[in-house]
Design a protein around this motif. Structure first.
Motif, PDB file in Angstrom:
ATOM      1  N   ASP A 124       1.541   4.623  10.992  1.00 22.79           N
ATOM      2  CA  ASP A 124       0.793   5.686  10.287  1.00 22.79           C
ATOM      3  C   ASP A 124      -0.863   5.708  10.546  1.00 22.79           C
ATOM      4  O   ASP A 124      -1.618   6.571  10.266  1.00 22.79           O
ATOM      5  N   PHE A 125      -1.136   4.267  10.941  1.00 22.80           N
ATOM      6  CA  PHE A 125      -2.479   4.001  10.916  1.00 22.80           C
ATOM      7  C   PHE A 125      -2.978   3.685  12.402  1.00 22.80           C
ATOM      8  O   PHE A 125      -4.152   3.490  12.634  1.00 22.80           O
ATOM      9  N   SER A 126      -2.159   2.951  13.144  1.00 22.05           N
ATOM     10  CA  SER A 126      -2.390   2.510  14.698  1.00 22.05           C
ATOM     11  C   SER A 126      -3.374   3.217  15.305  1.00 22.05           C
ATOM     12  O   SER A 126      -4.519   2.729  16.069  1.00 22.05           O
ATOM     13  N   HIS A 127      -3.444   4.707  15.255  1.00 21.01           N
ATOM     14  CA  HIS A 127      -4.132   5.403  16.301  1.00 21.01           C
ATOM     15  C   HIS A 127      -5.473   5.384  15.775  1.00 21.01           C
ATOM     16  O   HIS A 127      -6.492   5.952  16.409  1.00 21.01           O
ATOM     17  N   GLY A 128      -5.860   5.260  14.501  1.00 24.76           N
ATOM     18  CA  GLY A 128      -7.241   5.292  13.796  1.00 24.76           C
ATOM     19  C   GLY A 128      -7.863   3.999  13.540  1.00 24.76           C
ATOM     20  O   GLY A 128      -8.816   4.027  13.002  1.00 24.76           O
ATOM     21  N   VAL A 129      -7.386   2.973  14.056  1.00 29.87           N
ATOM     22  CA  VAL A 129      -7.894   1.643  13.858  1.00 29.87           C
ATOM     23  C   VAL A 129      -9.395   1.658  14.029  1.00 29.87           C
ATOM     24  O   VAL A 129     -10.135   1.013  13.205  1.00 29.87           O
ATOM     25  N   GLN A 130      -9.868   1.749  15.396  1.00 29.49           N
ATOM     26  CA  GLN A 130     -11.315   1.883  15.830  1.00 29.49           C
ATOM     27  C   GLN A 130     -12.202   2.791  14.953  1.00 29.49           C
ATOM     28  O   GLN A 130     -13.457   2.229  14.608  1.00 29.49           O
ATOM     29  N   GLU A 131     -11.471   3.876  14.752  1.00 27.20           N
ATOM     30  CA  GLU A 131     -12.155   4.832  13.821  1.00 27.20           C
ATOM     31  C   GLU A 131     -12.587   4.312  12.256  1.00 27.20           C
ATOM     32  O   GLU A 131     -13.544   4.401  11.946  1.00 27.20           O
TER      33      GLU A 131
END
Length: 225
Positions: free
Chosen positions: A161-168
């Motif tokens: 649920d969070f992997s796509h937004g780690v760098q953000e």
């Protein structure tokens, strides 16, 4: 308080699910970096366990099951020879007295502290959107995260649920607290310092940060607001 200087923009972060059968190694196998992460709850544990990959760093996550100060002492007393680095991940819960005690313990050890105000859910929110308005409590941060991800609960945190937004999340958290020292700023989270290192290790195979002079590692200079 920051372990190092900010780096230039990286490529988008993606978990590598490649198996040993998919990739052949050549030459001598490089020793994998290892991290010990002590945290206070299942939410944090599930998040960091979700970052494990076959070829990435060893990520050991433990929940000592005690209060914040005791967890900090546990991190400080762990044998650093067994791990590349040791981290404790805690909530400040807007408690300046306890937070000061935690930092005092960590500063006298080789361990590192990742603190979120008011709670780890602040860090999770940053994966999806900006988080700038102060929270009145940790429960309020949890309610906001639940509104963003209705399926989320403290007992069920899926890294997917969070992997796509780690760098953000790293970008947003660093923008709020570039030095990682304003741990009681509401809201804030210096978990970005640990996650940024994990990303480097996942991408490079071994963390270049671990070869730096130990004196340059984050010790913290006190509580900044």
């Amino acid at each position: 308080m920051s372990p190092r200087n900010p780096r230039s923009q990286k490529k988008p972060f993606k978990i590598n699910t490649e198996t040993d059968l998919d990739h052949k190694h050549s030459g001598t196998r490089q020793e994998r970096t290892s991290y010990l992460i002590l945290c206070e709850g299942k939410t944090e544990r599930d998040y960091f366990v979700g970052m494990r990959t076959r070829h990435g760093p060893h990520i050991h996550v433990d929940i000592p099951g005690s209060d914040h100060v005791s967890i900090a002492r546990e991190a400080a007393h762990r044998n650093s020879d067994e791990y590349s680095s040791i981290w404790c991940v805690l909530d400040t819960e807007l408690d300046s007295v306890t937070t000061t005690k935690v930092l005092a313990i960590i500063q006298q050890s080789s361990a590192n502290a990742c603190l979120s105000t008011p709670s780890f859910e602040t860090w999770l929110i940053m994966h999806h959107k900006d988080c700038l308005r102060p929270f009145q409590s940790a429960d309020e941060a949890k309610r906001k995260l639940k509104a963003i991800i209705p399926s989320w609960s403290e007992g069920s945190t899926r890294f997917s649920d969070f992997s796509h937004g780690v760098q953000e999340a790293v970008r947003r958290a660093r923008k709020i607290d570039p030095s990682g020292e304003s741990v009681l700023k509401n809201p804030s989270s210096n978990v970005w310092q640990l996650v940024d290192r994990l990303i480097d290790t996942l991408e490079d195979g071994s963390s270049k940060h671990e070869t730096a002079n130990p004196a340059s590692r984050h010790k913290g200079s006190g509580v900044h607001r």
